[in-house]
Design a protein around this motif. Structure first.
Motif, PDB file in Angstrom:
ATOM      1  N   ARG A   1     -14.192  -1.971   0.959  1.00  0.00           N
ATOM      2  CA  ARG A   1     -13.284  -0.854   0.707  1.00  0.00           C
ATOM      3  C   ARG A   1     -11.948  -1.147   1.375  1.00  0.00           C
ATOM      4  O   ARG A   1     -11.896  -1.598   2.513  1.00  0.00           O
ATOM      5  N   THR A   2     -10.856  -0.890   0.668  1.00  0.00           N
ATOM      6  CA  THR A   2      -9.530  -1.179   1.194  1.00  0.00           C
ATOM      7  C   THR A   2      -8.551  -0.067   0.845  1.00  0.00           C
ATOM      8  O   THR A   2      -8.637   0.522  -0.231  1.00  0.00           O
ATOM      9  N   ALA A   3      -7.658   0.218   1.776  1.00  0.00           N
ATOM     10  CA  ALA A   3      -6.538   1.113   1.489  1.00  0.00           C
ATOM     11  C   ALA A   3      -5.500   0.283   0.747  1.00  0.00           C
ATOM     12  O   ALA A   3      -5.395  -0.932   0.954  1.00  0.00           O
ATOM     13  N   ILE A   4      -4.740   0.909  -0.122  1.00  0.00           N
ATOM     14  CA  ILE A   4      -3.741   0.155  -0.882  1.00  0.00           C
ATOM     15  C   ILE A   4      -2.362   0.774  -0.709  1.00  0.00           C
ATOM     16  O   ILE A   4      -2.229   1.979  -0.536  1.00  0.00           O
ATOM     17  N   GLY A   5      -1.366  -0.091  -0.724  1.00  0.00           N
ATOM     18  CA  GLY A   5       0.024   0.325  -0.636  1.00  0.00           C
ATOM     19  C   GLY A   5       0.883  -0.641  -1.431  1.00  0.00           C
ATOM     20  O   GLY A   5       0.506  -1.799  -1.621  1.00  0.00           O
ATOM     21  N   PHE A   6       2.011  -0.183  -1.887  1.00  0.00           N
ATOM     22  CA  PHE A   6       2.909  -0.994  -2.703  1.00  0.00           C
ATOM     23  C   PHE A   6       4.274  -1.050  -2.045  1.00  0.00           C
ATOM     24  O   PHE A   6       4.711  -0.085  -1.404  1.00  0.00           O
ATOM     25  N   THR A   7       4.963  -2.167  -2.210  1.00  0.00           N
ATOM     26  CA  THR A   7       6.280  -2.329  -1.605  1.00  0.00           C
ATOM     27  C   THR A   7       7.378  -1.646  -2.400  1.00  0.00           C
ATOM     28  O   THR A   7       8.488  -1.508  -1.896  1.00  0.00           O
ATOM     29  N   SER A   8       7.098  -1.220  -3.620  1.00  0.00           N
ATOM     30  CA  SER A   8       8.084  -0.478  -4.402  1.00  0.00           C
ATOM     31  C   SER A   8       7.366   0.469  -5.347  1.00  0.00           C
ATOM     32  O   SER A   8       6.209   0.249  -5.711  1.00  0.00           O
ATOM     33  N   SER A   9       8.074   1.523  -5.747  1.00  0.00           N
ATOM     34  CA  SER A   9       7.478   2.465  -6.696  1.00  0.00           C
ATOM     35  C   SER A   9       7.283   1.808  -8.062  1.00  0.00           C
ATOM     36  O   SER A   9       6.370   2.174  -8.800  1.00  0.00           O
ATOM     37  N   LEU A  10       8.105   0.821  -8.394  1.00  0.00           N
ATOM     38  CA  LEU A  10       7.950   0.111  -9.666  1.00  0.00           C
ATOM     39  C   LEU A  10       6.644  -0.674  -9.695  1.00  0.00           C
ATOM     40  O   LEU A  10       5.959  -0.717 -10.716  1.00  0.00           O
TER      41      LEU A  10
END
Length: 137
Positions: A58-67
């Motif tokens: 299980r991993t939390a996810i994040g993105f460096t841009s909204s695109l």
């Protein structure tokens, strides 16, 4: 590009400066905010969305841009901004010790709402064995 960020890895930025060997490990480090997908909880608040690594962790996810978030999860995906340490602090008690930055969608795209696949002509092998006729043969 998908990156798994273990807990002891810096701030996860691509252009992070070389770590100072004399730096205090307890000193807060600069962390850029990530675009973190959320969903509306039953009590009306936001809840983090989690994913699984290819090995099933299980991993939390994040993105460096909204695109990038939109490209993977779609236009309607709500998100909040959180720094990586804050995301980690929220996710760890929920069983997600990893943070994945900019994950790629690897599952097949869902079928459109009106697209209905026909039922197979034969039952699956497991169900065929569960019937009394198949057991008697």
């Amino acid at each position: 590009m998908e990156r798994l960020v273990p807990e002891d890895a810096g701030d996860g930025s691509d252009t992070a400066p070389v770590a100072d060997p004399d730096a205090d490990p307890d000193e807060p480090r600069a962390a850029r905010p990530l675009y973190v997908p959320v969903r509306l909880g039953s009590a009306g608040g936001h809840q983090l969305r989690f994913a699984r690594t290819p090995l099933g962790a299980r991993t939390a996810i994040g993105f460096t841009s909204s695109l990038r978030l939109t490209a993977v999860l779609g236009e309607g995906q709500p998100w909040i901004r959180l720094a990586e340490p804050a995301l980690r602090a929220l996710a760890e008690p929920l069983g997600a010790a990893l943070v994945t930055v900019d994950p790629q969608l690897t599952a097949p795209a869902p079928a459109p709402a009106g697209d209905v696949r026909p039922a197979p002509d034969r039952p699956c092998a497991r169900r065929a064995l569960e019937t009394p006729e198949a057991m008697a043969a």
